[in-house]
Design a protein around this motif. Structure first.
Motif, short mmCIF file in Angstrom:
data_model
loop_
_atom_site.label_atom_id
_atom_site.label_comp_id
_atom_site.label_asym_id
_atom_site.label_seq_id
_atom_site.Cartn_x
_atom_site.Cartn_y
_atom_site.Cartn_z
N LYS A 168 0.83 -1.21 0.00
CA LYS A 168 0.00 0.00 0.00
C LYS A 168 0.86 1.26 0.00
CE LYS A 168 -4.03 -2.01 2.34
NZ LYS A 168 -4.82 -2.04 3.60
N LYS A 169 1.97 1.20 0.74
CA LYS A 169 2.87 2.35 0.79
C LYS A 169 3.49 2.61 -0.58
CE LYS A 169 4.46 4.08 4.26
NZ LYS A 169 4.09 5.22 5.12
N TYR A 170 3.90 1.54 -1.25
CA TYR A 170 4.49 1.69 -2.57
C TYR A 170 3.48 2.25 -3.57
CZ TYR A 170 8.53 -1.08 -1.04
OH TYR A 170 9.65 -1.52 -0.39
N VAL A 171 2.23 1.77 -3.47
CA VAL A 171 1.18 2.27 -4.36
C VAL A 171 0.95 3.75 -4.11
CG1 VAL A 171 -1.28 2.14 -4.88
CG2 VAL A 171 0.04 0.03 -4.65
N SER A 172 0.92 4.14 -2.84
CA SER A 172 0.70 5.56 -2.50
C SER A 172 1.79 6.43 -3.09
CB SER A 172 0.66 5.73 -0.98
OG SER A 172 -0.44 5.04 -0.43
N TRP A 173 3.03 5.99 -2.94
CA TRP A 173 4.13 6.77 -3.49
C TRP A 173 4.09 6.79 -5.02
CZ3 TRP A 173 6.80 10.34 -1.26
CH2 TRP A 173 7.00 10.30 0.12
N LEU B 122 1.13 12.02 -9.94
CA LEU B 122 0.52 13.35 -9.83
C LEU B 122 1.56 14.45 -10.00
CD1 LEU B 122 -1.96 12.77 -6.86
CD2 LEU B 122 -2.54 13.02 -9.28
N VAL B 123 2.74 14.24 -9.42
CA VAL B 123 3.80 15.24 -9.56
C VAL B 123 4.21 15.38 -11.01
CG1 VAL B 123 6.23 15.73 -9.02
CG2 VAL B 123 4.68 14.99 -7.21
N LEU B 124 4.31 14.26 -11.72
CA LEU B 124 4.68 14.31 -13.14
C LEU B 124 3.63 15.07 -13.95
CD1 LEU B 124 6.06 10.69 -13.70
CD2 LEU B 124 7.36 12.82 -13.61
N ILE B 125 2.36 14.89 -13.58
CA ILE B 125 1.29 15.62 -14.27
C ILE B 125 1.44 17.12 -14.02
CG2 ILE B 125 -1.19 16.09 -14.28
CD1 ILE B 125 -1.67 13.14 -13.82
N PHE C 172 3.39 30.68 -9.56
CA PHE C 172 2.76 30.64 -8.23
C PHE C 172 1.80 29.47 -8.12
CE2 PHE C 172 -1.01 31.64 -5.72
CZ PHE C 172 -0.44 31.80 -4.47
N TRP C 173 0.92 29.32 -9.12
CA TRP C 173 -0.08 28.26 -9.05
C TRP C 173 0.55 26.87 -9.18
CZ3 TRP C 173 -4.26 29.19 -6.76
CH2 TRP C 173 -4.87 30.45 -6.85
N THR C 174 1.62 26.77 -9.98
CA THR C 174 2.32 25.49 -10.08
C THR C 174 2.91 25.10 -8.74
OG1 THR C 174 2.87 25.91 -12.39
CG2 THR C 174 4.19 24.25 -11.24
N GLY C 175 3.56 26.07 -8.09
CA GLY C 175 4.15 25.81 -6.78
C GLY C 175 3.09 25.46 -5.76
N ALA C 176 1.96 26.15 -5.83
CA ALA C 176 0.88 25.88 -4.88
C ALA C 176 0.33 24.47 -5.05
CB ALA C 176 -0.24 26.90 -5.06
N LEU C 177 0.15 24.05 -6.31
CA LEU C 177 -0.36 22.71 -6.57
C LEU C 177 0.61 21.64 -6.08
CD1 LEU C 177 -1.86 23.22 -10.14
CD2 LEU C 177 -3.14 22.62 -8.08
N LEU C 178 1.91 21.83 -6.39
CA LEU C 178 2.91 20.87 -5.94
C LEU C 178 2.97 20.81 -4.41
CD1 LEU C 178 5.85 21.50 -8.43
CD2 LEU C 178 4.69 19.32 -8.04
#
Length: 273
Positions: free
Chosen positions: A178-183, A189-192, A225-231
């Motif tokens: 589960k931990k691996y799946v979460s990561w 999401l980060v790549l997106i 700003f918005w990119t940083g906020a999302l990340l």
């Protein structure tokens, strides 16, 4: 003698060595004999089970300027600290640091035990006992540590201690998966977000070239700003505490009560106040 005492005190805080009892390491001298005995008696009971979970309580005067999470990680990375049963990663560390009156406390869990002691549960336990743990009264701190231990032990005893080795191993593997799946989801999401940021920046540069060609222009600060906020939002919400590395196995009994760890891996979660 004063200098030697100061050096020993510093060493205990920055590089603690397990005591003979192993499950109780009271370097800050905040635990009463009754609290120590409660911890030792429970450890003896766990030794009689197949899964042999282990709960270690440690107190130090200072984390040496580190956060208590980083300090716990560094302790658990040390080869002398091997909590739980080898291959099951079912150790738990309850760490208290005086830290100049801040009274920081952390619960770190191994993969094998994280399923029944997720970060939300350990955080709840700490907050339920926060008034005692943060108290300036020594006896209240002792009561808070004993209650925190008993809250953790009651869950371990009820949900885990009587599991077969097969079931305990399956739980550990499931928690680790589960931990691996979460990561993996987090990385996706980060790549997106990075791809979106690249697209916005490229599009903004094209617009700037267009505007500059005809006069005028606009900055791209809002996109950044918005990119940083999302990340930041994704990374912040994904945190599951930090556990130590190299949690290991439960040692044998020799004489009254002498215990140690036995090797293995650790990498669950944890929370602190």
């Amino acid at each position: 003698m004063t200098i030697a005492s100061s050096i020993n005190s510093h060493a205990e805080s920055t590089n603690p060595t397990p005591t003979k009892e192993y499950v109780v390491d009271d370097y800050a001298n905040v635990l009463s004999d009754s609290t120590k005995q409660v911890i030792i008696d429970q450890a003896k009971k766990y030794q009689q089970t197949a899964a042999k979970p282990q709960i270690v309580v440690m107190t130090v005067k200072s984390t040496g300027g580190q956060s208590i999470a980083d300090y716990a990680d560094n302790v658990l990375e040390n080869a002398r600290w091997k909590l739980g049963k080898k291959g099951l990663d079912n150790g738990t560390l309850i760490l208290f640091a005086q830290n100049g009156g801040k009274n920081n406390v952390r619960i770190s869990t191994g993969y094998g035990i994280e399923g029944i002691l997720p970060d939300g549960k350990t955080n709840q336990i700490l907050n339920n006992n926060k008034s005692l743990l943060k108290s300036k009264n020594a006896s209240e701190v002792d009561n808070g540590m004993q209650q925190t231990f008993q809250d953790v032990a009651s869950i371990v005893s009820k949900e885990y201690a009587n599991k077969s080795l097969k079931d305990a191993k399956a739980m550990k593997n499931d928690n680790q998966h589960k931990k691996y799946v979460s990561w993996g989801i987090l990385l996706f999401l980060v790549l997106i977000i990075v791809a979106i940021a690249y697209y916005l920046k490229k599009n903004n540069n094209d617009d700037n070239d267009h505007h500059n060609h005809y006069g005028g222009g606009s900055g791209g600060g809002n996109n950044g700003f918005w990119t940083g906020a999302l990340l930041g939002g994704i990374l912040g919400s994904s945190g599951s505490g930090s556990g130590g590395n190299d949690f290991g196995g439960f040692g044998g009994d020799s004489g009254g009560f002498s215990d140690s760890g036995g090797g293995g891996d650790f990498g669950g979660g944890g929370s602190d106040i």
